[in-house]
Write an enzyme that holds these catalytic residues in place. Structure first.
Site, short mmCIF file in Angstrom:
data_model
loop_
_atom_site.label_atom_id
_atom_site.label_comp_id
_atom_site.label_asym_id
_atom_site.label_seq_id
_atom_site.Cartn_x
_atom_site.Cartn_y
_atom_site.Cartn_z
N SER A 128 110.61 -13.67 -10.47
CA SER A 128 112.87 -13.98 -10.32
C SER A 128 112.95 -14.58 -10.84
O SER A 128 112.58 -15.90 -10.66
CB SER A 128 112.79 -13.57 -8.25
OG SER A 128 114.59 -13.48 -8.77
N GLY A 129 113.68 -14.31 -11.09
CA GLY A 129 114.47 -15.26 -12.41
C GLY A 129 114.22 -15.51 -13.65
O GLY A 129 114.34 -16.58 -14.70
N THR A 133 116.28 -8.57 -15.83
CA THR A 133 117.01 -7.67 -16.11
C THR A 133 117.97 -8.28 -17.41
O THR A 133 118.99 -7.42 -18.27
CB THR A 133 118.09 -7.73 -14.82
OG1 THR A 133 117.62 -7.87 -13.72
CG2 THR A 133 119.17 -7.19 -14.91
N ASN A 178 117.07 -17.00 -8.07
CA ASN A 178 118.35 -16.64 -9.20
C ASN A 178 119.69 -16.57 -8.73
O ASN A 178 119.83 -15.69 -7.55
CB ASN A 178 117.96 -15.22 -9.49
CG ASN A 178 117.98 -14.41 -10.95
OD1 ASN A 178 119.09 -15.08 -11.28
ND2 ASN A 178 117.82 -13.36 -11.38
N SER A 181 119.88 -12.01 -8.99
CA SER A 181 118.95 -11.43 -8.45
C SER A 181 118.76 -10.04 -8.51
O SER A 181 119.07 -9.41 -7.61
CB SER A 181 118.66 -11.90 -7.46
OG SER A 181 117.04 -11.80 -7.63
N SER A 182 118.35 -9.47 -8.94
CA SER A 182 117.90 -8.20 -8.22
C SER A 182 117.09 -7.59 -7.46
O SER A 182 116.27 -7.87 -7.58
CB SER A 182 117.43 -6.87 -9.59
OG SER A 182 117.52 -7.62 -10.79
N GLY A 401 108.89 -8.78 -10.41
CA GLY A 401 107.18 -9.42 -10.70
C GLY A 401 106.71 -9.74 -8.90
O GLY A 401 107.40 -9.54 -7.70
N GLU A 403 105.56 -11.30 -6.44
CA GLU A 403 106.23 -12.58 -5.58
C GLU A 403 105.05 -12.77 -4.40
O GLU A 403 104.28 -12.51 -3.32
CB GLU A 403 106.77 -11.41 -4.33
CG GLU A 403 108.03 -11.14 -5.07
CD GLU A 403 109.46 -10.92 -4.23
OE1 GLU A 403 109.20 -11.12 -3.04
OE2 GLU A 403 110.80 -10.97 -4.76
N1 LIG Z 1 117.26 -14.43 -22.87
C1 LIG Z 1 117.96 -15.09 -21.66
N2 LIG Z 1 118.95 -16.07 -22.61
C2 LIG Z 1 119.88 -17.08 -21.57
N3 LIG Z 1 119.71 -17.04 -20.21
C3 LIG Z 1 119.01 -16.07 -19.79
C4 LIG Z 1 117.68 -15.32 -20.35
N4 LIG Z 1 117.34 -14.59 -19.79
C5 LIG Z 1 117.85 -14.72 -18.70
N5 LIG Z 1 118.54 -15.94 -18.82
C6 LIG Z 1 119.12 -16.14 -17.22
O1 LIG Z 1 118.50 -16.19 -16.00
C7 LIG Z 1 118.94 -15.72 -15.11
C8 LIG Z 1 118.22 -14.74 -14.28
O2 LIG Z 1 117.95 -13.97 -15.31
P1 LIG Z 1 117.74 -12.10 -14.38
O3 LIG Z 1 118.74 -12.03 -13.78
O4 LIG Z 1 116.99 -11.36 -16.59
O5 LIG Z 1 115.96 -12.52 -14.07
P2 LIG Z 1 115.42 -11.51 -12.80
O6 LIG Z 1 113.89 -11.64 -14.19
O7 LIG Z 1 115.75 -10.37 -13.24
O8 LIG Z 1 114.93 -11.94 -12.30
P3 LIG Z 1 115.14 -11.06 -10.47
O9 LIG Z 1 113.97 -10.46 -10.62
O10 LIG Z 1 115.82 -11.96 -9.07
O11 LIG Z 1 116.34 -9.50 -10.42
C9 LIG Z 1 120.78 -14.83 -16.03
O12 LIG Z 1 121.24 -14.90 -14.84
C10 LIG Z 1 120.35 -15.88 -16.78
O13 LIG Z 1 121.56 -16.76 -16.55
MG LIG Z 2 117.20 -8.59 -12.58
#
Ligand SMILES: Nc1ncnc2c1ncn2[C@@H]1O[C@H](COP(=O)(O)OP(=O)(O)OP(=O)(O)O)[C@@H](O)[C@H]1O
Ligand SMILES: [Mg+2]
Length: 1025
Positions: A128-129, A133, A178, A181-182, A401, A403
């Site tokens: 997460s984070g 996404t 996050n 977070s999805s 992923g 956890e």
């Molecule tokens: N390539 C990137 N460039 C800049 N900031 C990023 C990038 N990727 C992620 N972030 C930052 O990290 C935060 C978390 O990313 P994201 O929501 O994609 O995580 P996730 O892996 O989907 O987590 P979850 O499993 O909780 O959904 C985003 O809101 C953004 O602020």
């Molecule tokens: Mg996500």
């Protein structure tokens, strides 16, 4: 170890520029780390892996490859690497030519899909984070910009893009890890037509975390949409829904005590969602009912129960009941009494207060969960493509992923099980593709030492024996089943399993780390301890215990609720499947979807827990590297050979390192490489020679070669000046001799011309034949450029020289057919410029008129017509196609459209060759009718060149050169033509003349085409005509 001989000179070949880019990673390896982990020498060392990742991260290089897998580290800051300019840079560029980027991966997937006509998926995983996404959005944005666009396609593109904010509003929430977070797994198919236009999509969602609706941990929030509605909803809307603009008033919104988050702007997100909903085809009615539900869930959360003297729950004067039943759309019921009764008791027994709260929460979760599913279906309707023509697909899987929390429960169990399944899939697919490459290259397959996690998948999912079966049994059996009886059953069945341990089963040392209600699984990524509490409840869908609630929902006037609680729903006797079994089935479905596609991977890593830019927490990253299976992946990729390159490329780069191969190697590239590596002293176990590639086992071998190359380059540069003078002298001498020969030739030509001119009016003889031919050709070619544009334009006919008068007269005859003649003449001239004096049977084609096409559209299968008609068919002709393997002849249709050449068999398009990927066409100089279409193919799965025979060869090639405007790509060759059976495998067609025409597969594996000797052919052709 390598001798750095200095040779006479070193000149960089022009195409070395491309190589320089391709191998940029080799030269830049010290400054910015290695951009492909496969080249890491200590590939089993986690520390070396981490060092490389860290080095690159601090240079803002967040992407690194492991072969074609992309590792991405969340920068937690905006990097200037996602601009339109960057997208353009990565469009259509070879994967290894530019630094690693998510666009490179997206582009490569897209182009492979288009050329191979097959389906792909990109699996994005990470904790997460970590940026999953964001990565999936970047890919989607790349396609939105790079795909061909029309008004219609833009519409689909907007829907695909805008489905994201809607799903995120309803499925994402702020968590400790996050802010966005999805809380569900998402698989999205993007469908493309054969030209690469995005024409539709489909979304599958997995296991929404419903419990968040009623409970949030400290520092976390409910799903965004609740806050967006309360903060951003218009005054009138809130009044109508009975809501107030204050999140603190709603019990379901304040449990985490952080309704406000600085990084989230609920007001502006609300506007985005509103706009997106209308683009994604939600009617006003849908939107009204949807927010009716969101408001109702908030009201439901505020419903409070008192206790009567017996301790049973009673609903006091809750104002919420008014909004729940009499509210704007009678969302939850149109009869307050029935709703009250359903919340206070089930069919037979009144609830205690605790039980009533439990039932209320179960109802809230069920409503929200089902509404979410409805939402996904609704978006799918809007993304659906109704056209039945064949499409190819790229799937994006943004899934949770591994956890591991302090306390892990049912949800983590499901999520981690999902990751085990995906790891299994990865192992199967990666090993398969490695094995296929080895087989294709004729290299013996060596068993790969890796950990196969099938044993853990079986432990969880095996029928009658796995954890899921035991859990279901406990949920469904009569009698007093509890979480602890579930634990005991597991201990009975799984005791002794190497990946399962509990407090009771553990040895003394391990026992200290386990509570009595815990069980621990040794996942492939590491140990996870699960607390058994709540497993049974969460696996049961509690709502079904309260039939009354369900039946009240059915009477709702809210169309979404009605749809979500259909009257055909099984009643309490027929229980629906448990949550874990549903999840297991959905994973089986997902695996099937993925197995039928080509895999690509993005592994996301979170550099620190504080969401801070520039901080790389070694412990945290090391942990993720481990449980994302990156070391496993690298081991599988490196199990055989670290580096592989086509012989030509390898030789071109390193040939200065061996006197035998420098400056030019006369033999085959494979022999050259063999000679080169012998000189360099490669040991037998360090490399293998495949059919088209050299495979190098360890990067250190390659790096040593590369270092020797660098040294050699410099030394060559230093000693060059001494040799330059000698070279210059030789060069000048050579040029002077060439000039002398040229002048002598020119004198001869001029003399002949003058003689020809003087005898031009005499009958044809040796002296004037060339001159007359020149006059003829000159006239026809001037005529071609000065033809009258219309039938009426009689006066502009170019005056012919005496010997062309008759021809000119013939061309001028017949008013109507004149332009047709002219057009034919133009085509004939084009044919002449390509083949005259080059191909033996050309003269006999001159008198055969060209037709518009050789196959009428009635004779082309309707399905094929449907697929290609929009590209406008220009010409079709029957051909015989020779299989690339075995050279069996097959009758086919060859169709040229404006955009591509198609090889068609009945209703099937066997191959599409986009003109942009048509590298060239080879024909022999003899009198056969063979043509070989050479196509660009970088990928082994792509179909290779086409070997065809066509009775209307000259006509077909003239039409092809006209439609592609690539006259120069048609080459007349002598002897033998090399072609690509597929990338990396070559075949040959040999041409010779003989007593009679024959086509057969020769002993050396080449296709032998024997055409009739010229003299015989002339005789035969005249007889025939
Ligand atoms: N390539 C990137 N460039 C800049 N900031 C990023 C990038 N990727 C992620 N972030 C930052 O990290 C935060 C978390 O990313 P994201 O929501 O994609 O995580 P996730 O892996 O989907 O987590 P979850 O499993 O909780 O959904 C985003 O809101 C953004 O602020
Ligand atoms: Mg996500």
């Amino acid at each position: 170890r390598f001798s750095s001989n200095v040779y006479s000179c070193f000149v960089m070949a022009p195409h070395a520029v491309i190589l320089r880019n391709m191998e940029a990673s080799l030269t830049a390896r010290d400054r910015v780390g290695i951009q492909d982990f496969v080249l890491l020498d200590a590939y089993t060392s986690e520390s070396a892996f981490l060092d490389n990742l860290r080095k690159r991260f601090h240079e803002n290089l967040i992407y690194t490859y492991i072969g074609t897998l992309l590792v991405s580290v969340n920068p937690y800051k905006e990097l200037d690497i996602y601009s339109k300019k960057q997208m353009d840079t990565y469009m259509g560029v070879n994967f290894f030519e530019l630094p690693p980027h998510i666009y490179a991966l997206a582009d490569n997937v897209f182009r492979t899909m288009l050329t191979e006509f097959n389906n792909h998926f990109i699996l994005i995983s990470g904790e997460s984070g970590a940026g999953k996404t964001e990565a999936s959005k970047k890919i989607l944005q790349f396609y939105a910009v790079s795909c061909p666009s029309t008004k219609l396609l833009n519409n689909v593109r907007d829907r695909l893009l805008l489905s994201n904010p809607v799903l995120e509003a309803f499925g994402n929430a702020k968590t400790l890890k996050n802010d966005n977070s999805s809380r569900f797994g998402k698989y999205m198919d993007i469908q493309f037509d054969h030209q690469g236009g995005a024409v539709g999509g489909h979304i599958l969602s997995y296991l929404l975390e419903k419990s968040r609706v009623v409970h949030q941990n400290h520092g976390e929030r409910n799903f965004h949409i609740f806050y967006q509605l309360v903060e951003g909803g218009e005054d009138e809307l809130l009044r109508w829904l009975g809501l107030q603009r204050n999140c603190q008033l709603y019990s379901y919104l304040v449990q985490g005590d952080c309704a406000k988050v600085s990084s989230v702007n609920d007001k502006s997100d609300w506007r985005t969602v509103q706009k997106a909903l209308s683009v994604v085809d939600f009617s006003e009615n849908d939107i009204e009912h949807l927010f009716g539900i969101i408001a109702s869930v908030l009201h439901l959360g505020n419903v409070k129960f008192g206790a009567d003297p017996r301790g049973y729950a009673i609903l006091n004067n809750n104002p919420e009941m008014h909004w729940l039943s009499k509210g704007c759309t009678d969302t939850l019921a149109n009869n307050q009494y029935k709703l009250r009764s359903a919340l206070e008791s089930d069919l037979f027994t009144p609830f205690t207060v605790d039980h009533a709260v439990y039932a209320r929460d179960a109802l809230a979760k069920a409503i929200y969960g089902r509404t979410f599913n409805w939402l996904v279906n609704k978006i799918n309707e809007s993304l659906a493509n109704k056209d039945s023509s064949r499409k190819t697909v790229i799937g994006l899987l943004d899934i949770y992923g591994f956890e591991v929390f302090h306390v892990n429960s049912f949800e983590q169990f499901c999520i981690n099980y999902c990751n085990e399944k995906l790891q299994q899939l990865f192992i199967q697919l990666t090993l398969k593709s490695e094995q296929e490459e080895y087989e294709m290259e004729g290299i013996e397959w060596e068993p790969v030492p890796y950990f196969n996690n099938k044993i853990i998948c079986d432990l969880v999912e095996e029928k009658h024996r796995g954890i899921i079966s035991v859990l279901d049994e406990e949920c469904l059996r009569p009698g007093e089943a509890t979480d602890l009886t579930f634990l005991e059953k597991m201990e009975e069945k799984m005791g002794g399993h190497p990946h399962f341990v509990t407090h009771k089963l553990a040895d003394q040392k391990t026992r200290k780390t386990l509570e009595r209600g815990d069980f621990r699984l040794l996942h492939y990524a590491g140990e996870v301890t699960y607390c058994v509490v709540g497993f049974l409840d969460k696996n049961n869908d509690l709502l079904y215990r309260n039939v009354k609630e369900v039946s009240v929902m059915r009477q709702s006037k809210n169309s979404i609720i009605k749809h979500c609680f259909p009257s055909t729903e099984p009643d309490s006797k027929k229980r629906p499947e448990t949550v874990v079994t549903q999840f297991k089935s959905s994973l089986v479905g997902l695996t099937e979807i993925l197995m039928s596609k080509e895999p690509w991977y993005v592994r996301c890593i979170k550099p620190n827990e504080g969401k801070q830019p520039g901080r790389f927490d070694d412990v945290l990253v090391r942990h993720q590297v481990k449980y994302l299976g990156l070391m496993e992946h690298l081991r599988v990729r490196r199990a055989g050979f670290a580096y592989r390159r086509r012989y030509e490329i390898f030789l071109q780069r390193y040939k200065p390192l061996c006197p035998d191969t420098w400056p030019n190697w006369k033999g085959t590239a494979a022999e050259g490489v063999q000679r080169l590596i012998k000189h360099l002293g490669y040991k037998p176990n360090e490399y293998k020679m495949g059919r088209t590639k050299i495979f190098i086992r360890h990067p250190r071998t390659l790096f040593a070669t590369e270092d020797a190359f660098e040294v050699c380059k410099h030394e060559l540069g230093g000693s060059c000046s001494e040799h330059l003078a000698v070279i210059e002298t030789c060069w000048r001498g050579l040029m002077a001799r060439k000039e002398r020969e040229r002048r002598a030739w020119a004198v001869k030509v001029i003399k002949k011309f003058i003689k020809g001119f003087m005898t031009r009016n005499q009958p044809a003889c040796v002296d004037n034949s060339e001159y007359l031919a020149f006059v003829r050709q000159n006239y026809l070619s001037r005529l071609k450029d000065n033809l009258p544009k219309t039938l009426l334009d009689k006066n502009n006919w170019l005056t012919p020289p005496p010997i062309m008068q008759e021809t000119s007269g013939v061309l001028g005859v017949g008013k109507k057919s004149k332009l047709i003649y002219l057009y034919n003449l133009q085509l004939k001239l084009l044919t002449s410029s390509m083949f005259k004096g080059k191909k033996e049977n050309y003269p006999f084609s001159v008198c055969r008129p060209f037709l518009d096409t050789r196959i009428s559209e009635d004779d082309i299968n309707v399905k094929v017509l449907q697929m290609i008609q929009h590209e406008r068919i220009k010409y079709s002709v029957p051909v015989v196609k020779y299989d690339r393997n075995g050279f069996r002849p097959r009758l086919r249709q060859l169709i040229f459209t404006q955009a591509a050449a198609y090889l068609v068999e009945e209703a099937k398009i066997k191959q599409r060759i986009d003109y942009s990927s048509l590298k060239g066409v080879s024909v022999s100089n003899l009198s056969d009718n063979f043509l070989i279409l050479h196509v660009t193919c970088d990928d082994i799965k792509q179909k290779g060149d086409l070997v065809l025979q066509c009775d209307y060869l000259f006509e077909a090639l003239t039409k092809l050169s006209l439609v592609t405007s690539k006259q120069s790509c048609i080459k007349v060759v002598q002897g033998s033509v090399r072609f690509d059976i597929q990338p990396g495998r070559e075949g040959f067609v040999d041409f010779k003349s003989g007593q009679e025409s024959m086509v057969y597969r020769a002993k050396n594996g080449h296709l032998m085409v024997v055409s009739m000797e010229f003299k015989k052919y002339v005789h035969f052709s005249w007889q025939f005509q």
